[in-house]
Write an enzyme that holds these catalytic residues in place. Structure first.
Site, mmCIF file in Angstrom:
data_model
loop_
_atom_site.group_PDB
_atom_site.id
_atom_site.type_symbol
_atom_site.label_atom_id
_atom_site.label_comp_id
_atom_site.label_asym_id
_atom_site.label_seq_id
_atom_site.Cartn_x
_atom_site.Cartn_y
_atom_site.Cartn_z
ATOM 1 N N ASP A 1 -1.916 -1.282 -8.029
ATOM 2 C CA ASP A 1 -3.105 -2.048 -7.654
ATOM 3 C C ASP A 1 -4.136 -1.193 -6.909
ATOM 4 O OD1 ASP A 1 -1.663 -4.220 -8.671
ATOM 5 O OD2 ASP A 1 -0.815 -4.672 -6.716
ATOM 6 N N GLU B 1 -7.161 -12.239 -12.539
ATOM 7 C CA GLU B 1 -6.876 -11.845 -11.154
ATOM 8 C C GLU B 1 -7.476 -10.468 -10.867
ATOM 9 O OE1 GLU B 1 -2.636 -11.970 -11.023
ATOM 10 O OE2 GLU B 1 -2.391 -10.312 -12.418
#
Length: 570
Positions: free
Chosen positions: A70, A244
């Site tokens: 991420d 997301e």
């Protein structure tokens, strides 16, 4: 009991304490579970990194190997700062610094104090999700906004200097869901976007939405009415899942909203929307997805999968690059290295930033136009290639930044002095949701060798010290020293979904039980081998080619990679 007998008993007790002998005349074994490690060495050995490159004009992918998922990035002047998810490992959110997007130096962690990061009783794949870093030129301040899942929820921390520490968390009570990201507009206004449930009842499994809030840098709180700017994804009629990881950008007067779609496994992708106004309406571009590998043959050589969760960055001279996560399976969907960080130059097509054209494989060697290595102002560390990393524990009472704890440590069970790491058991072990006496390093290669030197005298069959290959409480491998049937042994124990199996045992000769010994783990894809030595020359096999696929994310579940480190337990 008479006074005389009491006096005699006290004399025996005092004599035993003072001399170390018991009443039978035999010397007592010192009652300590301390394990002492002289060094820890990690060596990467992946075939894809054997190809030579021009280190001035080319770079390798991934730019950061192993469990660094991420990624998020920002720039101030010529300095880039990149951060990553850390879940329930401590310290939280590693932060790296670069001058050229390729050569990185870890300068610390964003959450490096217990007051910032309370991970007690949080599952390993809970904790810190998808942090996003931003720089606000209006007040010369850096911000990191993230979610502590199963903990305090969404919060922000900030600093004037990323190398000098970050504030304690400032909670964002009006922000639900996960994956918050801050955007500072040219007019001084600020906004927060994030993933959350859609309005009303979700229409299908994986139906999510992207929301936007006003954000006040003066109070570090959201205000006003929040609203949905993307419902479902690019084409809601096709039931897109798990929109997301959103980021907002303003490029040449137009707003871009970029997000991941398709879930974090092999169907992962990156999509983008545009608008003339910061709050929309946002329209998907025609070239979506702008990054994915799901359309490539599964049997391709050296596959890179799960690409997505990207962030865009502009260089001082106007070039654009994207960082994103991806995985390197060694077979099928099996990998132990977790989600790694990759970098690609961005190609602009009719106003759309394209990270990778459809049908093309992610390259492991990249030669961007007009790019040149620049390490001025940093002390670059090796995060890619077949590097060797070694810690001789020569810095008293300070651990290298690469080391990780499982959850926030609450006990003083480790110390460094005289060039050695000392561990004593904690209240928790690696099989419970706690903070065990474990200090670990990420597995950053499919093929690797780890070696350590250890001194340890177990007290009983419950005491253990050695190396651990850790995916979570229910899936792990341990390799070390304990007692079995009254004898000191070196053993390998495999824990598969909570079930423990002894895979191999080497009984130590009495004359060698008090000697330091070397432990070595060699990984080759899904097979791990375990050997020991007393002189680092002659190696004794304990277990060869053990099935270690239980350490893969595919089998163990969760979002983390394998962590290999030193441990002691009771």
């Amino acid at each position: 009991m008479t006074t005389q007998k009491i006096f005699f008993s006290l004399i025996i007790i005092l004599f035993t304490i003072a001399t170390g002998f018991n009443i039978t005349g035999c010397q007592s074994i010192p009652q300590t579970n301390e394990a002492i490690f002289d060094f820890f060495e990690y060596q990467g050995e992946d075939v894809i990194f054997e190809t030579p490159i021009d280190s001035i004009y080319e770079y390798r992918n991934p730019i950061v190997c192993g469990f660094y998922p991420d990624p998020s990035i920002c720039r101030k002047g010529e300095d880039y700062y990149m951060i990553h998810s850390s879940f329930s490992y401590y310290p939280g959110i590693p932060i790296l610094h670069s001058r050229d997007l390729v050569h990185w130096e870890q300068i610390g962690h964003v959450l490096d104090r217990p007051s910032q990061l309370k991970l007690d009783n949080i599952r390993l794949s809970g904790g810190i999700y998808a942090p996003a870093i931003s720089y606000n030129p209006a007040n010369d301040t850096f911000y990191v906004v993230t979610t502590c899942v199963d903990g305090i929820g969404n919060f922000v921390v900030k600093t004037k200097d990323p190398q000098q520490g970050w504030s304690d968390p400032i909670l964002l009570p009006e922000v639900g869901g996960i994956d918050p990201s801050l955007f500072f507009d040219e007019d001084g206004k600020a906004y927060l976007v994030h993933n959350d449930a859609p309005i009303g009842i979700p229409e299908y499994d994986g139906h999510r939405a992207i929301w936007i809030h006003n954000y006040d840098p003066g109070t570090d709180q959201t205000f006003g009415k929040k609203q949905v700017i993307v419902d479902g994804g690019v084409d809601k009629s096709k039931h897109p899942i798990w929109i997301e990881g959103p980021h907002l950008y303003k490029i040449k007067g137009k707003y871009y909203l970029m997000a991941a779609e398709g879930g974090t496994s092999v169907n992962h992708s990156e999509v983008i929307f545009t608008s003339d106004h910061v709050k929309g309406p946002y329209r998907p571009v025609s070239d979506n997805p702008i990054l994915t590998q799901r359309d490539l043959p599964e049997d391709r050589a050296n596959p890179i999968t799960c690409t997505g969760h990207a962030d865009l960055i502009e260089t001082p001279d106007g070039q654009w690059f994207a960082i994103f996560l991806a995985c390197r399976p060694y077979e099928g969907d099996l990998y132990h290295t977790g989600r790694e960080t990759f970098l690609l130059p961005v190609t602009w097509k009719k106003g759309t930033p394209v990270i990778m054209e459809k049908g093309k494989a992610i390259p492991t060697v990249v030669r961007p136009e007009n790019w040149k290595a620049d390490v001025a102002g940093i002390t670059p560390q090796t995060f890619t290639g077949n590097f060797r990393w070694r810690d001789d524990f020569n810095t008293d009472e300070k651990l290298a930044l690469e080391w990780l704890f499982i959850r926030t440590p609450r006990e003083n069970w480790w110390s460094i002095h005289e060039g050695k790491l000392h561990l004593t058991p904690a209240a928790s072990d690696i099989y419970t949701v706690g903070a065990p006496a474990f200090i670990g390093h990420r597995q950053q290669h499919t093929n690797f060798t780890v070696t350590t030197e250890m001194s340890f005298t177990p007290l009983n069959e419950q005491t253990f010290a050695g190396l651990v290959c850790y995916q979570n409480e229910k899936f792990n491998l341990i390799f070390g020293k304990t007692i079995r049937e009254g004898k000191q042994v070196i053993t390998v124990v495999r824990t598969d979904n909570g079930k423990q199996t002894t895979e191999g045992t080497f009984t130590l000769e009495d004359k060698r039980t008090d000697l330091p010994l070397y432990l070595r783990i060699t990984g080759r894809g899904g097979k791990y081998s375990f050997t020991l030595s007393f002189d680092k020359k002659k190696w004794q096999e304990v277990v060869n080619d053990l099935d270690a696929t239980i350490l893969s994310t595919h089998k163990a579940g969760g979002f983390t990679g394998t962590i290999i480190g030193m441990y002691t337990g009771k």
